[in-house]
Structure formats: C-alpha cells, structure tokens
Write an enzyme that holds these catalytic residues in place. Structure first.
Site, PDB file in Angstrom:
ATOM      1  N   HIS A  79       5.259  -2.717   0.517  1.00 20.64           N
ATOM      2  CA  HIS A  79       4.269  -1.851  -0.117  1.00 20.64           C
ATOM      3  C   HIS A  79       3.055  -1.742   0.814  1.00 20.64           C
ATOM      4  CE1 HIS A  79       2.152   0.113  -3.376  1.00 20.64           C
ATOM      5  NE2 HIS A  79       1.108  -0.644  -3.089  1.00 20.64           N
ATOM      6  N   LEU A 122      12.994   0.764  -9.915  1.00 20.76           N
ATOM      7  CA  LEU A 122      14.284   0.231 -10.366  1.00 20.76           C
ATOM      8  C   LEU A 122      14.125  -0.464 -11.719  1.00 20.76           C
ATOM      9  CD1 LEU A 122      15.499  -1.159  -6.938  1.00 20.76           C
ATOM     10  CD2 LEU A 122      16.431   0.829  -8.154  1.00 20.76           C
TER      11      LEU A 122
HETATM   12  C1  GAR Z   1       5.957   2.848   4.135  1.00 19.06           C
HETATM   13  O1  GAR Z   1       4.586   2.915   4.408  1.00 19.06           O
HETATM   14  C2  GAR Z   1       6.226   1.960   2.932  1.00 19.06           C
HETATM   15  O2  GAR Z   1       5.361   0.866   2.862  1.00 19.06           O
HETATM   16  C3  GAR Z   1       5.982   2.913   1.794  1.00 19.06           C
HETATM   17  O3  GAR Z   1       6.525   4.138   2.212  1.00 19.06           O
HETATM   18  C4  GAR Z   1       6.482   4.209   3.648  1.00 19.06           C
HETATM   19  C5  GAR Z   1       7.882   4.475   4.132  1.00 19.06           C
HETATM   20  O4  GAR Z   1       7.886   4.721   5.499  1.00 19.06           O
HETATM   21  N1  GAR Z   1       6.582   2.466   0.594  1.00 19.06           N
HETATM   22  C6  GAR Z   1       6.087   2.707  -0.607  1.00 19.06           C
HETATM   23  O5  GAR Z   1       5.072   3.336  -0.796  1.00 19.06           O
HETATM   24  C7  GAR Z   1       6.916   2.148  -1.747  1.00 19.06           C
HETATM   25  N2  GAR Z   1       6.269   2.397  -2.988  1.00 19.06           N
HETATM   26  P1  GAR Z   1       9.231   4.672   6.324  1.00 19.06           P
HETATM   27  O6  GAR Z   1      10.219   5.570   5.576  1.00 19.06           O
HETATM   28  O7  GAR Z   1       8.870   5.237   7.655  1.00 19.06           O
HETATM   29  O8  GAR Z   1       9.700   3.254   6.386  1.00 19.06           O
END
Ligand code: GAR
Length: 218
Positions: free
Chosen positions: A112, A96
């Site tokens: 994260h 963003l």
């Molecule tokens: C999660 O592990 C979150 O921490 C990560 O994506 C996954 C989403 O899982 N986020 C990132 O990497 C942000 N840069 P979900 O859709 O099952 O919540």
C-alpha cells in the site's frame, strides 16, 4: 536455494512491483517462483511483463462475474491449480472478501502506498501530499477482512515536501515499494515471518533503536 515458495501475483495495471519481484527472483535475492500472474483488468501492462518472462498470465475480469464471491471463487480455483502458497497483491485494485481469505489464511500480502493506518484506500499519495504530512511511504501487510488493515510486516518512510504533487510523491514512494516488497516475500519464503495478533516478527531482522527522521531537517 532449494525449495522455492510458489507465489501467485494479482495485478490490475502497470505491474512495476511485479517487475521488481521478477527481477529479485532473477538476481537470486528472492527464494520464490511466480507460478501465475492474474489481472482483473484485460489491458494491464503487467500481463506483458509476465509474458516476457515466460510466466503464465491470465485475465479474470471481475465484470464477467455476477458477484464478488463468484469472481473470487474463480481466482481461488486458478491459484490452487497452480499450487500457489502465497498470494501477492501487487497493485491489485479489488477488495477481497472472507471467501478469498479463508482459502489463503494469513497467506495474502499487499503493498500500500502510504504509512498505514494513515491513508487507507485509493489515491492516497495525493491525499497525503494535500494533507501536508511531512512523511509518507509504503506498507507491506498481511490482508485481513478490513481494508488495508492487516498486520504490518514492513514499512518504508519517505519525506513529503509542500511542493509535492501526488504524482511526484507517488514516484518517490514507488522506489521504496520496489525495494521492500521483494524483500518481504523473501523473508516469508525463508519462513522468517511470524504473526502474533497484530504484531509481526521477522527472525534475524536488524534493529536500530537510534533511527529517527525529522523533516524539515534541523
Ligand atoms: C503501487 O503504488 C501500489 O502500492 C498501489 O498501486 C500501485 C501499483 O503500481 N496499490 C494500491 O494502491 C493498492 N490499494 P504497479 O502496478 O506499478 O505495481
């Protein structure tokens, strides 16, 4: 619980963190209500989860917009329309810009899957496993102009074993994400979270000075 914080959740995929927040709200453990879920990916499974719970679920496909500002302006428009007071990034895979952040100053939180400031960016569970760190985890932070760089509200630590694949580690971290993210949202909803520069204070947070982890265990 009287006044509930109005939150908007942005997702890009599976939405298991969204589900954890929904479940926390349903159990009465999170003093918030989800007024809208927005995905930038039309096929995101999280949209179905929102639908199942009667939460408005919209797609704003970034590919349909000329640039980031136009995409973000549409997001802002919808979020304001739904009266969103806190924007929750739950697996939202777009960076963003200040255009968005100015509309919600210190009112955007992200989860994260690593212990920031180590391993910002994407694919970080595999990077942590391949690096050979002994611990990783998850971080919930306020979003600022940097990538994965804003003030940290909470972190959870898990061990990393030399036999781990990125996938195995991701599963271990995800279990922690599901515990920590709803809690942080609850703390914010209760007005217990204060940011001073990079430091974040949580009123009434338990303190344990003796806590320590060693891996491999001694
Ligand atoms: C999660 O592990 C979150 O921490 C990560 O994506 C996954 C989403 O899982 N986020 C990132 O990497 C942000 N840069 P979900 O859709 O099952 O919540």
């Amino acid at each position: 619980m009287d006044k509930r914080l109005n939150i908007g959740v942005l997702i890009s995929g599976r939405g298991s963190n969204l589900q954890a927040i929904i479940d926390g709200i349903d159990r009465g453990e999170v003093a918030a209500q989800i007024s809208v879920v927005i995905s930038n990916e039309p096929g995101a499974y999280g949209l179905k989860r929102a639908g199942t719970h009667g939460i408005p679920a919209l797609v704003v496909n970034h590919r349909d917009y000329e640039n980031r500002e136009a995409f973000e302006s549409r997001l802002i428009e919808i979020l304001k329309e739904y009266g969103v007071e806190l924007v929750v990034l739950a697996g939202f895979m777009r960076v963003l810009t200040p255009t968005f952040l100015k509309a919600f100053p210190m009112r955007v939180v992200n989860i994260h899957p690593a212990l920031l400031p180590a391993f910002p960016g994407v694919g970080v569970q595999e990077k942590a496993a391949d690096y050979g760190v002994r611990f990783s985890g998850c971080t919930v932070h306020f979003v600022n102009e940097g990538v994965d760089a804003g003030p940290i509200v909470a972190q959870a630590v898990v061990p990393v074993f030399p036999t781990d694949t990125g996938e195995i580690l991701a599963d271990r971290i995800l279990k922690m994400e599901h515990q920590v993210f709803p809690k942080v949202i609850h703390w914010i909803a209760e007005g217990r979270v204060h940011v001073e520069g990079r430091r974040v204070f949580v009123d009434g947070a338990k303190v344990d000075e003796e806590i320590a982890f060693i891996e491999p265990s001694l």
